[in-house]
Design a protein around this motif. Structure first.
Motif, PDB file in Angstrom:
ATOM      1  N   PRO A  58       0.816  -1.219   0.000  1.00 47.05           N
ATOM      2  CA  PRO A  58       0.000   0.000   0.000  1.00 47.05           C
ATOM      3  C   PRO A  58       0.848   1.268   0.000  1.00 47.05           C
ATOM      4  CG  PRO A  58      -0.854  -1.584   1.583  1.00 47.05           C
ATOM      5  CD  PRO A  58       0.466  -2.131   1.106  1.00 47.05           C
ATOM      6  N   GLY A  59       0.595   2.122  -0.995  1.00 43.59           N
ATOM      7  CA  GLY A  59       1.262   3.410  -1.046  1.00 43.59           C
ATOM      8  C   GLY A  59       2.690   3.389  -1.534  1.00 43.59           C
ATOM      9  N   ALA A  60       3.187   2.244  -1.995  1.00 39.64           N
ATOM     10  CA  ALA A  60       4.578   2.171  -2.438  1.00 39.64           C
ATOM     11  C   ALA A  60       4.786   2.996  -3.702  1.00 39.64           C
ATOM     12  CB  ALA A  60       4.982   0.719  -2.687  1.00 39.64           C
ATOM     13  N   LEU A  61       5.983   3.554  -3.843  1.00 39.34           N
ATOM     14  CA  LEU A  61       6.349   4.338  -5.018  1.00 39.34           C
ATOM     15  C   LEU A  61       7.286   3.515  -5.890  1.00 39.34           C
ATOM     16  CD1 LEU A  61       6.253   7.230  -6.366  1.00 39.34           C
ATOM     17  CD2 LEU A  61       8.427   7.646  -5.195  1.00 39.34           C
ATOM     18  N   ALA A  62       6.897   3.283  -7.137  1.00 40.75           N
ATOM     19  CA  ALA A  62       7.740   2.567  -8.096  1.00 40.75           C
ATOM     20  C   ALA A  62       8.422   3.587  -8.983  1.00 40.75           C
ATOM     21  CB  ALA A  62       6.893   1.607  -8.935  1.00 40.75           C
ATOM     22  N   ALA A  63       9.737   3.458  -9.149  1.00 38.28           N
ATOM     23  CA  ALA A  63      10.478   4.491  -9.866  1.00 38.28           C
ATOM     24  C   ALA A  63      11.604   3.900 -10.704  1.00 38.28           C
ATOM     25  CB  ALA A  63      11.059   5.500  -8.872  1.00 38.28           C
ATOM     26  N   ARG A  64      11.945   4.635 -11.743  1.00 38.84           N
ATOM     27  CA  ARG A  64      13.159   4.357 -12.509  1.00 38.84           C
ATOM     28  C   ARG A  64      14.175   5.431 -12.145  1.00 38.84           C
ATOM     29  NH1 ARG A  64      14.262   5.332 -18.886  1.00 38.84           N
ATOM     30  NH2 ARG A  64      16.300   4.275 -19.025  1.00 38.84           N
ATOM     31  N   LEU A  65      15.298   5.006 -11.605  1.00 38.19           N
ATOM     32  CA  LEU A  65      16.309   5.957 -11.168  1.00 38.19           C
ATOM     33  C   LEU A  65      17.125   6.479 -12.340  1.00 38.19           C
ATOM     34  CD1 LEU A  65      17.530   4.007  -8.020  1.00 38.19           C
ATOM     35  CD2 LEU A  65      16.036   6.001  -8.065  1.00 38.19           C
ATOM     36  N   VAL A  92       6.575   2.855   2.649  1.00 41.29           N
ATOM     37  CA  VAL A  92       6.510   3.488   3.969  1.00 41.29           C
ATOM     38  C   VAL A  92       5.351   2.866   4.736  1.00 41.29           C
ATOM     39  CG1 VAL A  92       6.340   5.651   5.246  1.00 41.29           C
ATOM     40  CG2 VAL A  92       7.381   5.633   2.967  1.00 41.29           C
ATOM     41  N   GLY A  93       5.651   2.184   5.804  1.00 41.24           N
ATOM     42  CA  GLY A  93       4.603   1.583   6.631  1.00 41.24           C
ATOM     43  C   GLY A  93       4.612   0.077   6.691  1.00 41.24           C
ATOM     44  N   PRO A  94       4.597  -0.635   5.547  1.00 43.74           N
ATOM     45  CA  PRO A  94       4.553  -2.098   5.600  1.00 43.74           C
ATOM     46  C   PRO A  94       5.777  -2.679   6.297  1.00 43.74           C
ATOM     47  CG  PRO A  94       3.971  -1.318   3.414  1.00 43.74           C
ATOM     48  CD  PRO A  94       4.486  -0.135   4.166  1.00 43.74           C
ATOM     49  N   PRO A  95       5.619  -3.806   7.002  1.00 46.03           N
ATOM     50  CA  PRO A  95       6.762  -4.459   7.652  1.00 46.03           C
ATOM     51  C   PRO A  95       7.831  -4.852   6.635  1.00 46.03           C
ATOM     52  CG  PRO A  95       4.674  -5.377   8.431  1.00 46.03           C
ATOM     53  CD  PRO A  95       4.351  -4.509   7.260  1.00 46.03           C
ATOM     54  N   ALA A  96       9.066  -4.913   7.114  1.00 49.04           N
ATOM     55  CA  ALA A  96      10.176  -5.260   6.223  1.00 49.04           C
ATOM     56  C   ALA A  96       9.967  -6.617   5.556  1.00 49.04           C
ATOM     57  CB  ALA A  96      11.489  -5.241   7.008  1.00 49.04           C
ATOM     58  N   ASP A  97       9.428  -7.588   6.300  1.00 50.72           N
ATOM     59  CA  ASP A  97       9.223  -8.919   5.720  1.00 50.72           C
ATOM     60  C   ASP A  97       8.264  -8.872   4.532  1.00 50.72           C
ATOM     61  OD1 ASP A  97      10.953 -10.133   7.459  1.00 50.72           O
ATOM     62  OD2 ASP A  97       9.404 -10.900   8.811  1.00 50.72           O
ATOM     63  N   ASP A  98       7.254  -8.009   4.605  1.00 50.44           N
ATOM     64  CA  ASP A  98       6.313  -7.873   3.482  1.00 50.44           C
ATOM     65  C   ASP A  98       7.030  -7.305   2.263  1.00 50.44           C
ATOM     66  OD1 ASP A  98       4.428  -8.766   5.247  1.00 50.44           O
ATOM     67  OD2 ASP A  98       3.256  -6.915   5.316  1.00 50.44           O
ATOM     68  N   VAL A  99       7.922  -6.358   2.508  1.00 44.30           N
ATOM     69  CA  VAL A  99       8.679  -5.757   1.411  1.00 44.30           C
ATOM     70  C   VAL A  99       9.601  -6.794   0.776  1.00 44.30           C
ATOM     71  CG1 VAL A  99      10.339  -3.962   0.782  1.00 44.30           C
ATOM     72  CG2 VAL A  99       8.544  -3.475   2.468  1.00 44.30           C
ATOM     73  N   VAL A 100      10.219  -7.612   1.593  1.00 45.44           N
ATOM     74  CA  VAL A 100      11.119  -8.651   1.068  1.00 45.44           C
ATOM     75  C   VAL A 100      10.326  -9.655   0.223  1.00 45.44           C
ATOM     76  CG1 VAL A 100      12.640 -10.563   1.694  1.00 45.44           C
ATOM     77  CG2 VAL A 100      12.795  -8.384   2.927  1.00 45.44           C
ATOM     78  N   LYS A 101       9.138 -10.025   0.671  1.00 47.43           N
ATOM     79  CA  LYS A 101       8.313 -10.955  -0.107  1.00 47.43           C
ATOM     80  C   LYS A 101       7.975 -10.379  -1.479  1.00 47.43           C
ATOM     81  CE  LYS A 101       6.134 -13.271   3.845  1.00 47.43           C
ATOM     82  NZ  LYS A 101       4.876 -13.456   4.615  1.00 47.43           N
ATOM     83  N   VAL A 102       7.676  -9.087  -1.512  1.00 48.94           N
ATOM     84  CA  VAL A 102       7.380  -8.437  -2.791  1.00 48.94           C
ATOM     85  C   VAL A 102       8.633  -8.406  -3.661  1.00 48.94           C
ATOM     86  CG1 VAL A 102       6.804  -6.214  -3.858  1.00 48.94           C
ATOM     87  CG2 VAL A 102       5.430  -7.079  -1.956  1.00 48.94           C
ATOM     88  N   ALA A 103       9.789  -8.153  -3.042  1.00 48.29           N
ATOM     89  CA  ALA A 103      11.054  -8.160  -3.799  1.00 48.29           C
ATOM     90  C   ALA A 103      11.326  -9.548  -4.370  1.00 48.29           C
ATOM     91  CB  ALA A 103      12.192  -7.704  -2.896  1.00 48.29           C
ATOM     92  N   GLU A 104      10.986 -10.591  -3.620  1.00 47.57           N
ATOM     93  CA  GLU A 104      11.154 -11.954  -4.126  1.00 47.57           C
ATOM     94  C   GLU A 104      10.244 -12.197  -5.330  1.00 47.57           C
ATOM     95  OE1 GLU A 104      10.255 -14.217  -0.669  1.00 47.57           O
ATOM     96  OE2 GLU A 104      12.302 -14.138   0.141  1.00 47.57           O
ATOM     97  N   GLU A 105       9.016 -11.711  -5.236  1.00 48.10           N
ATOM     98  CA  GLU A 105       8.086 -11.859  -6.363  1.00 48.10           C
ATOM     99  C   GLU A 105       8.588 -11.078  -7.573  1.00 48.10           C
ATOM    100  OE1 GLU A 105       4.520 -12.973  -8.407  1.00 48.10           O
ATOM    101  OE2 GLU A 105       5.685 -13.792  -6.743  1.00 48.10           O
ATOM    102  N   LEU A 106       9.178  -9.935  -7.324  1.00 50.81           N
ATOM    103  CA  LEU A 106       9.735  -9.123  -8.403  1.00 50.81           C
ATOM    104  C   LEU A 106      10.858  -9.873  -9.115  1.00 50.81           C
ATOM    105  CD1 LEU A 106       9.930  -6.376  -9.875  1.00 50.81           C
ATOM    106  CD2 LEU A 106      11.461  -5.622  -8.051  1.00 50.81           C
ATOM    107  N   CYS A 107      11.735 -10.502  -8.343  1.00 47.96           N
ATOM    108  CA  CYS A 107      12.823 -11.286  -8.936  1.00 47.96           C
ATOM    109  C   CYS A 107      12.274 -12.432  -9.771  1.00 47.96           C
ATOM    110  CB  CYS A 107      13.734 -11.827  -7.839  1.00 47.96           C
ATOM    111  SG  CYS A 107      14.756 -10.571  -7.013  1.00 47.96           S
TER     112      CYS A 107
END
Length: 380
Positions: A263-270, A280-295
């Motif tokens: 929720p509320g995450a910002l996706a960007a091209r640097l 901002v807000g979600p637990p780190a483990d939730d972010v890691v799970k999303v990063a795993e799905e991204l990979c």
């Protein structure tokens, strides 16, 4: 009201809208300026949402009745309850008339002839208002919505001169809204990556500064996922930059899809082949799970060679994050580690024990004064 006072009121309204920094501020300035100019007790600005067949209230100012919010989330009225929106704003104007304002009182219409509107009269009585003046807002040659100003019961009702003045105010508001649209478009372009449609580096910098301030003040978890798209140079060299751009666009879509899981995450091209997610807000483990799905999804793309992904979160044991630069360095060092070992999963800063090599790499001094391994570390 004398001509000089009316001119001053018009100028004040225009200046108020010009000074606004967001659409909400512009709407509020329009309603407040019109309310003061017409000596009203209440004012509202509404937009006609054609595709939904409704008049949606954007802002309410002044003496609000019970249930009236300043910026309502869901105050909307079916257009069939206000037939003048389609009939008066469109048919009469398109037929050669002007989008003039009109007056309604708690007893019926008083000036202007859009037709007796039972719903407006009932609303006036229910909310303790004696009269209202309604000014159509025409933007880019089309009916956009309306400006509504009311006076309390027991005060002088609006007259024909007030309706004529409200017509002028409606034109001023329309000009202010057009300016706001242009400024918003300029802001959008300034904070958007032209190729992928994602946020750009400038947008990340602004959001991350705000996020870390929220973290320091209220302890909000701030997480940054930095991605390096593998194989882009090979695609560019062997198949051309147009195909490389298609890979960037495709991965941008995958990043946006995965970012929507937070929720509320910002996706960007640097820039180049570098992307990131800021949560901002979600637990780190939730972010890691999303990063795993991204990979996982990146590895399935028909072009490229997957993605190297690093994660840094204030919820993990990475030490105090004083500024955005350090969080970027940590996420970047984790991504660098993932690339070096050809990991198909994200590397997370701080999770390899007390002597985490990622944290050491991020915090070690640069080999040369002022030098940075990656260009986006040098933002401050």
């Amino acid at each position: 009201m004398g001509e000089d006072r009316r001119l001053a009121a018009v100028v004040a309204l225009a200046q108020g809208m010009a000074a606004a920094h967001s659409p909400r501020e512009s709407w509020r300035a329009a309603a407040l300026g019109a309310c003061r100019a017409l000596a009203g007790s209440f004012a509202a600005l509404s937009v006609w949402e054609r595709e939904l067949g409704r008049l949606r209230v954007l802002v309410n100012v002044g003496d609000r009745a019970s249930g009236e919010e300043e910026f309502p989330e869901a105050e909307a009225y079916p257009v069939h309850q206000f037939p003048e929106i389609t009939e008066f704003l469109h048919e009469r104007w398109a037929g050669g008339g002007e989008p003039n304002a009109w007056v309604e009182t708690a007893d019926g219409p008083a000036a202007g002839q859009p037709g007796y509107c039972h719903q407006r009269v009932a609303a006036l009585r229910r909310r303790g208002r004696g009269s209202c003046v309604v000014a159509p807002i025409v933007l880019h040659g089309r009916a956009w919505g309306e400006l509504y100003v009311a006076r309390s019961t027991g005060t002088p009702v609006f007259d024909r001169a007030d309706a004529d003045f409200a017509t002028v105010l409606g034109s001023v508001v329309a000009a202010g809204l057009a300016q706001t649209e242009r400024l918003e478009e300029a802001r959008r372009l300034a904070f958007t990556d032209a190729l992928t449609g994602l946020a750009n580096r400038r947008a990340v910098d602004v959001r991350l500064d705000e996020a870390l301030e929220h973290h320091r003040g209220q302890g909000a978890v701030v997480s940054l996922v930095v991605c390096d798209l593998n194989g882009l140079k090979r695609v560019n060299d062997t198949r051309g930059h147009a195909v490389g751009d298609r890979l960037l666009e495709r991965f941008g879509s995958v990043l946006s899809l995965c970012g929507a899981m937070l929720p509320g995450a910002l996706a960007a091209r640097l820039g180049g082949d570098e992307f990131c997610l800021l949560a901002v807000g979600p637990p780190a483990d939730d972010v890691v799970k999303v990063a795993e799905e991204l990979c996982r999804r990146a590895a399935e793309l028909e072009l490229g060679d997957g993605v190297a992904c690093g994660v840094a979160s204030t919820e993990d044991p990475i030490g105090v994050v004083h500024d955005a630069r350090r969080l970027f360095r940590l996420a970047d060092a984790a991504q660098y580690r993932a690339k070096a070992v050809r990991a198909d999963r994200p590397v997370v800063a701080g999770r390899a024990g007390p002597d985490d090599p990622v944290v050491r790499l991020a915090d070690e001094p640069s080999p040369e004064p002022g030098a940075e391994r990656r260009r986006f570390r040098g933002r401050r």
